[in-house]
Design a protein around this motif. Structure first.
Motif, PDB file in Angstrom:
ATOM      1  N   GLU A   1     -15.460  -4.737  20.948  1.00 43.64           N
ATOM      2  CA  GLU A   1     -15.327  -3.577  20.059  1.00 43.64           C
ATOM      3  C   GLU A   1     -16.148  -2.406  20.590  1.00 43.64           C
ATOM      4  O   GLU A   1     -15.798  -1.256  20.389  1.00 43.64           O
ATOM      5  CB  GLU A   1     -15.780  -3.946  18.652  1.00 43.64           C
ATOM      6  CG  GLU A   1     -14.874  -4.973  17.999  1.00 43.64           C
ATOM      7  CD  GLU A   1     -15.334  -5.387  16.612  1.00 43.64           C
ATOM      8  OE1 GLU A   1     -16.246  -4.749  16.052  1.00 43.64           O
ATOM      9  OE2 GLU A   1     -14.775  -6.361  16.099  1.00 43.64           O
TER      10      GLU A   1
ATOM     11  N   ILE B   1     -17.483   2.816  22.886  1.00 43.34           N
ATOM     12  CA  ILE B   1     -17.014   2.360  21.584  1.00 43.34           C
ATOM     13  C   ILE B   1     -15.512   2.576  21.511  1.00 43.34           C
ATOM     14  O   ILE B   1     -15.019   3.678  21.812  1.00 43.34           O
ATOM     15  CB  ILE B   1     -17.694   3.144  20.433  1.00 43.34           C
ATOM     16  CG1 ILE B   1     -19.220   3.085  20.567  1.00 43.34           C
ATOM     17  CG2 ILE B   1     -17.236   2.625  19.070  1.00 43.34           C
ATOM     18  CD1 ILE B   1     -19.961   4.064  19.681  1.00 43.34           C
TER      19      ILE B   1
ATOM     20  N   VAL C   1     -12.735   1.535  16.318  1.00 40.64           N
ATOM     21  CA  VAL C   1     -14.003   1.111  15.721  1.00 40.64           C
ATOM     22  C   VAL C   1     -14.804   2.338  15.286  1.00 40.64           C
ATOM     23  O   VAL C   1     -15.341   2.380  14.169  1.00 40.64           O
ATOM     24  CB  VAL C   1     -14.820   0.230  16.699  1.00 40.64           C
ATOM     25  CG1 VAL C   1     -16.226  -0.037  16.183  1.00 40.64           C
ATOM     26  CG2 VAL C   1     -14.085  -1.074  16.974  1.00 40.64           C
TER      27      VAL C   1
ATOM     28  N   ARG D   1     -17.927  -3.539   8.922  1.00 44.59           N
ATOM     29  CA  ARG D   1     -17.989  -4.247  10.208  1.00 44.59           C
ATOM     30  C   ARG D   1     -18.169  -3.263  11.367  1.00 44.59           C
ATOM     31  O   ARG D   1     -18.968  -3.492  12.276  1.00 44.59           O
ATOM     32  CB  ARG D   1     -16.744  -5.098  10.416  1.00 44.59           C
ATOM     33  CG  ARG D   1     -16.734  -5.815  11.749  1.00 44.59           C
ATOM     34  CD  ARG D   1     -15.503  -6.694  11.920  1.00 44.59           C
ATOM     35  NE  ARG D   1     -15.377  -7.178  13.270  1.00 44.59           N
ATOM     36  CZ  ARG D   1     -16.016  -8.236  13.760  1.00 44.59           C
ATOM     37  NH1 ARG D   1     -16.830  -8.923  12.989  1.00 44.59           N
ATOM     38  NH2 ARG D   1     -15.842  -8.611  15.001  1.00 44.59           N
ATOM     39  N   SER D   2     -17.458  -2.161  11.315  1.00 47.29           N
ATOM     40  CA  SER D   2     -17.544  -1.171  12.389  1.00 47.29           C
ATOM     41  C   SER D   2     -18.912  -0.494  12.401  1.00 47.29           C
ATOM     42  O   SER D   2     -19.475  -0.220  13.472  1.00 47.29           O
ATOM     43  CB  SER D   2     -16.438  -0.134  12.230  1.00 47.29           C
ATOM     44  OG  SER D   2     -15.170  -0.761  12.315  1.00 47.29           O
TER      45      SER D   2
ATOM     46  N   THR E   1     -21.223  -2.860  14.027  1.00 45.63           N
ATOM     47  CA  THR E   1     -21.033  -2.841  15.482  1.00 45.63           C
ATOM     48  C   THR E   1     -21.813  -1.703  16.119  1.00 45.63           C
ATOM     49  O   THR E   1     -22.491  -1.893  17.134  1.00 45.63           O
ATOM     50  CB  THR E   1     -19.527  -2.719  15.825  1.00 45.63           C
ATOM     51  OG1 THR E   1     -18.856  -3.884  15.334  1.00 45.63           O
ATOM     52  CG2 THR E   1     -19.297  -2.589  17.319  1.00 45.63           C
TER      53      THR E   1
ATOM     54  N   HIS F   1     -25.509  -2.473  16.018  1.00 44.41           N
ATOM     55  CA  HIS F   1     -25.744  -3.537  17.000  1.00 44.41           C
ATOM     56  C   HIS F   1     -25.892  -2.925  18.403  1.00 44.41           C
ATOM     57  O   HIS F   1     -26.827  -3.245  19.145  1.00 44.41           O
ATOM     58  CB  HIS F   1     -24.555  -4.502  16.917  1.00 44.41           C
ATOM     59  CG  HIS F   1     -24.531  -5.597  17.904  1.00 44.41           C
ATOM     60  ND1 HIS F   1     -24.862  -6.894  17.578  1.00 44.41           N
ATOM     61  CD2 HIS F   1     -24.166  -5.628  19.208  1.00 44.41           C
ATOM     62  CE1 HIS F   1     -24.707  -7.661  18.642  1.00 44.41           C
ATOM     63  NE2 HIS F   1     -24.293  -6.914  19.640  1.00 44.41           N
ATOM     64  N   GLU F   2     -24.976  -2.030  18.754  1.00 43.83           N
ATOM     65  CA  GLU F   2     -25.008  -1.417  20.089  1.00 43.83           C
ATOM     66  C   GLU F   2     -26.184  -0.464  20.240  1.00 43.83           C
ATOM     67  O   GLU F   2     -26.747  -0.334  21.331  1.00 43.83           O
ATOM     68  CB  GLU F   2     -23.686  -0.711  20.390  1.00 43.83           C
ATOM     69  CG  GLU F   2     -22.491  -1.645  20.495  1.00 43.83           C
ATOM     70  CD  GLU F   2     -22.622  -2.750  21.536  1.00 43.83           C
ATOM     71  OE1 GLU F   2     -23.226  -2.526  22.615  1.00 43.83           O
ATOM     72  OE2 GLU F   2     -22.099  -3.858  21.265  1.00 43.83           O
TER      73      GLU F   2
ATOM     74  N   GLU G   1     -27.793 -11.116  21.774  1.00 44.56           N
ATOM     75  CA  GLU G   1     -26.870 -10.949  20.644  1.00 44.56           C
ATOM     76  C   GLU G   1     -27.556 -11.257  19.314  1.00 44.56           C
ATOM     77  O   GLU G   1     -27.355 -10.545  18.330  1.00 44.56           O
ATOM     78  CB  GLU G   1     -25.622 -11.813  20.829  1.00 44.56           C
ATOM     79  CG  GLU G   1     -24.744 -11.355  21.971  1.00 44.56           C
ATOM     80  CD  GLU G   1     -24.293  -9.907  21.826  1.00 44.56           C
ATOM     81  OE1 GLU G   1     -23.557  -9.591  20.853  1.00 44.56           O
ATOM     82  OE2 GLU G   1     -24.682  -9.071  22.665  1.00 44.56           O
TER      83      GLU G   1
ATOM     84  N   ASN H   1     -27.930  -8.455  16.430  1.00 43.80           N
ATOM     85  CA  ASN H   1     -27.410  -8.742  15.082  1.00 43.80           C
ATOM     86  C   ASN H   1     -28.520  -8.666  14.037  1.00 43.80           C
ATOM     87  O   ASN H   1     -28.319  -8.138  12.943  1.00 43.80           O
ATOM     88  CB  ASN H   1     -26.736 -10.117  15.031  1.00 43.80           C
ATOM     89  CG  ASN H   1     -25.396 -10.132  15.710  1.00 43.80           C
ATOM     90  OD1 ASN H   1     -24.755  -9.104  15.883  1.00 43.80           O
ATOM     91  ND2 ASN H   1     -24.954 -11.312  16.098  1.00 43.80           N
TER      92      ASN H   1
END
Length: 186
Positions: free
Chosen positions: A76, A87, A91, A101-102, A105, A108-109, A137, A141
């Motif tokens: 994603e 990206i 997303v 969720r997006s 993401t 997270h990045e 990861e 997260n």
């Protein structure tokens, strides 16, 4: 030794260290006006404006690029060692529209770009034997969950349903449940 599709083995970070990093970014976000009345953080605004400003004095500034979905067929989003975050367009657009969720993401990045870029080129893939606190990861997260739903908001919204919290904070119900479980476990 079997390879698990987790992340890369990186320098160890405890959950507490990661929570502190999320708190620091939330303070920056608050000072820049990227946190709303319910505590919802605007990760897209932070990515677009806040992190850019944060990294202006850094010669290795964080940058991002929105790419066609086909350019990232297996992810994603992805962060590269030069601190560039790619990206998927879908997303990014969903995150801008508030999709939990997006938004996760992107958070997270952001962590990968802040914490892992100086390590990724030297890393090896994590395995089943890699402790979670050394897995890139797990770290990303943990950061994303704490950035979007920090402990103080877990406490504030204790008597609200998972769905209400998800709506207020622009996160997934799954994120709400995981963060609540983590909070009550400690």
């Amino acid at each position: 030794m079997a390879i698990q599709n987790r992340g890369f083995e990186v320098s160890p970070l405890s959950a507490k260290q990661i929570k502190n990093a999320a708190k620091a970014i939330r303070i920056i976000a608050l000072n820049k006006g990227f946190i709303g009345q319910h505590g919802k953080i605007d990760v897209v605004g932070l990515l677009e404006h806040g992190l850019y400003a944060l990294s202006l004095s850094n010669p290795n500034a964080i940058s991002y690029e929105i790419v066609e979905d086909a350019a990232l067929p297996d992810a994603e989003a992805k962060t590269f060692p030069d601190k560039t975050i790619l990206i998927r367009e879908s997303v990014y657009n969903k995150a801008a529209e508030g999709d939990g969720r997006s938004r996760f993401t992107i958070a997270h990045e952001i962590f990968h770009s802040l914490a892992h870029c100086n390590q990724i080129s030297l890393c090896r893939a994590s395995t089943f034997q890699t402790p979670a606190y050394k897995d890139s990861e797990w770290q990303a997260n943990t950061f994303a969950g704490n950035l979007l739903f920090p402990d103080e908001l877990v406490e504030k919204y204790e008597n609200y349903s998972d769905e209400e919290v998800a709506l207020y904070l622009g996160i997934s119900v799954s994120c709400v449940r995981v963060r609540r479980m983590q909070y009550h476990k400690n």
